[in-house]
Design a protein around this motif. Structure first.
Motif, short mmCIF file in Angstrom:
data_model
loop_
_atom_site.label_atom_id
_atom_site.label_comp_id
_atom_site.label_asym_id
_atom_site.label_seq_id
_atom_site.Cartn_x
_atom_site.Cartn_y
_atom_site.Cartn_z
N THR A 155 13.71 -5.84 2.30
CA THR A 155 14.27 -6.58 3.43
C THR A 155 13.92 -5.90 4.75
O THR A 155 13.53 -6.55 5.72
CB THR A 155 15.80 -6.69 3.29
N TYR A 156 14.04 -4.58 4.80
CA TYR A 156 13.72 -3.83 6.01
C TYR A 156 12.24 -4.00 6.38
O TYR A 156 11.90 -4.23 7.54
CB TYR A 156 14.06 -2.36 5.81
N HIS A 157 11.37 -3.90 5.38
CA HIS A 157 9.94 -4.03 5.64
C HIS A 157 9.58 -5.44 6.10
O HIS A 157 8.69 -5.62 6.94
CB HIS A 157 9.15 -3.66 4.38
N LYS A 158 10.28 -6.43 5.57
CA LYS A 158 10.02 -7.82 5.98
C LYS A 158 10.45 -8.03 7.43
O LYS A 158 9.72 -8.65 8.22
CB LYS A 158 10.76 -8.78 5.06
N ILE A 159 11.62 -7.50 7.80
CA ILE A 159 12.11 -7.65 9.17
C ILE A 159 11.18 -6.95 10.15
O ILE A 159 10.88 -7.48 11.22
CB ILE A 159 13.55 -7.09 9.28
N LYS A 192 4.07 -4.50 2.32
CA LYS A 192 4.92 -4.73 1.16
C LYS A 192 4.87 -3.53 0.21
O LYS A 192 3.83 -2.91 0.02
CB LYS A 192 4.45 -5.99 0.42
N ILE A 193 6.01 -3.21 -0.39
CA ILE A 193 6.12 -2.13 -1.37
C ILE A 193 6.00 -2.75 -2.76
O ILE A 193 6.79 -3.62 -3.12
CB ILE A 193 7.46 -1.39 -1.23
N ASN A 194 5.03 -2.29 -3.54
CA ASN A 194 4.69 -3.00 -4.78
C ASN A 194 5.06 -2.30 -6.09
O ASN A 194 4.90 -2.88 -7.16
CB ASN A 194 3.19 -3.29 -4.81
#
Length: 329
Positions: A145-149, A154-156
């Protein structure tokens, strides 16, 4: 995120109701935000966040506080409550494959409560953490969520995180405080500390020191990074009214510490099930610098914390930024 928000609201409401019933005195709110994004990395101790409440306990007759001793000097007693999350990742977060020579993905979401006893120049604290590691910690959702905001990559690799496990850890911390006037305007303070932690999450012992130089330095025992202690900024005995008379303050801060590590679930993997692990270093050094600023009831503490390698195959040391925003009643 909905789970964490519901838990946070429930925690805060229940604490406030308990405080009203017991006539506890609300002293301080701390919000911790830690991340390594300022160093353009996303690895090791990648992020941490915590929401803390501090209350003074006017009645020191509670038998629990006798565990902290120091009964022959004047003291103030406190209780703290916190809801926190910490996230740990390997260096390569783009691949979906298990990275055997790097640390596991891991998250730790926990509730913490502590009792504290402060004299004029000494603070003793006993804290208990109860929470969960693994998918149940919701750390994957928090980080995604933090990375999207923030529109980050993306963390995979979260499918490779350590397994669910209930975590319980007990920690004792002792601090001392020495303050002096450097000049007619400048003040300095030195705060040595020692701590020991035991549980299925971590077993370690730490010793360190924090030094301050500035104007109208806070009359407390300081705050610290979540990874070192997340200390809540408890005032020294007899300093509450004196601090209110000083509407502003500023200090430059330096710190150094070393930890002897016997167990670290975020490197050793799960205790009761098979999971990815790496061979940890048994001694980790920390050093950092930053500043503290206060105006009226609002405080801000900023620091950069560097640590030495935490496991044998780690290629380089790591740095994280710690930001603590506080309101003192």
């Amino acid at each position: 995120m909905k789970y964490l928000l519901t838990l946070l609201i429930t925690l805060m409401v229940s604490v406030q109701l308990q405080a009203a019933n017991k006539e506890w005195i609300f002293e301080r709110l701390n919000i911790y935000a830690e991340n390594d994004v300022f160093y353009a990395t996303d690895k090791s101790y990648s992020a941490g966040q915590s929401f803390d409440l501090l209350y003074e306990i006017p009645n020191e007759d509670y038998a629990l506080y006798s565990l902290l001793g120091n009964n022959d000097v004047a003291t103030n007693s406190y209780i703290t409550f916190a809801l926190a999350n910490q996230i740990f990742t390997p260096t390569d977060v783009a691949t979906t494959s298990l990275i055997l020579d790097d640390r596991p993905y891991a998250g730790w979401t926990y509730f913490e409560t502590g009792i504290h006893k402060a004299s004029k120049d000494e603070l003793r604290s006993l804290t208990l953490k109860i929470g969960t590691v693994g998918p149940a910690s919701q750390s994957e959702s928090i980080q995604r969520t933090y990375h999207k905001i923030m529109n980050f990559d993306k963390i995979n690799g979260w499918d490779n995180q350590i397994n669910n496990e209930l975590g319980i850890n007990l920690k004792y911390t002792q601090k001392w405080r020495y303050k002096s006037k450097t000049t007619s305007d400048l003040e300095s303070a030195v705060i040595p500390f020692v701590s020991a932690e035991v549980g299925n999450i971590a077993i370690n012992a730490t010793a360190g020191i924090k030094a301050r130089l500035g104007w109208n330095i806070e009359e407390d025992f300081g705050v610290s990074s979540m990874n070192i202690g997340a200390d809540p900024g408890i005032l020294a005995y007899g300093q509450k009214e004196y601090s209110k008379k000083r509407p502003w303050g500023f200090s430059f801060n330096l710190m150094g510490a070393g930890s002897a590590v016997a167990h670290d679930i975020f490197l050793d993997g799960n205790n009761f099930s098979d999971s990815h692990s790496v061979e940890k270093e048994n001694f980790v050094a920390y050093y950092g610098f930053g500043f503290s600023v206060r105006y009226q009831k609002f405080l801000l503490d900023f620091s950069q914390i560097h640590n030495s390698k935490q496991f044998k195959l780690e290629k380089e040391s790591h740095t994280i930024t710690s930001l603590v925003a506080s309101y003192r009643y």
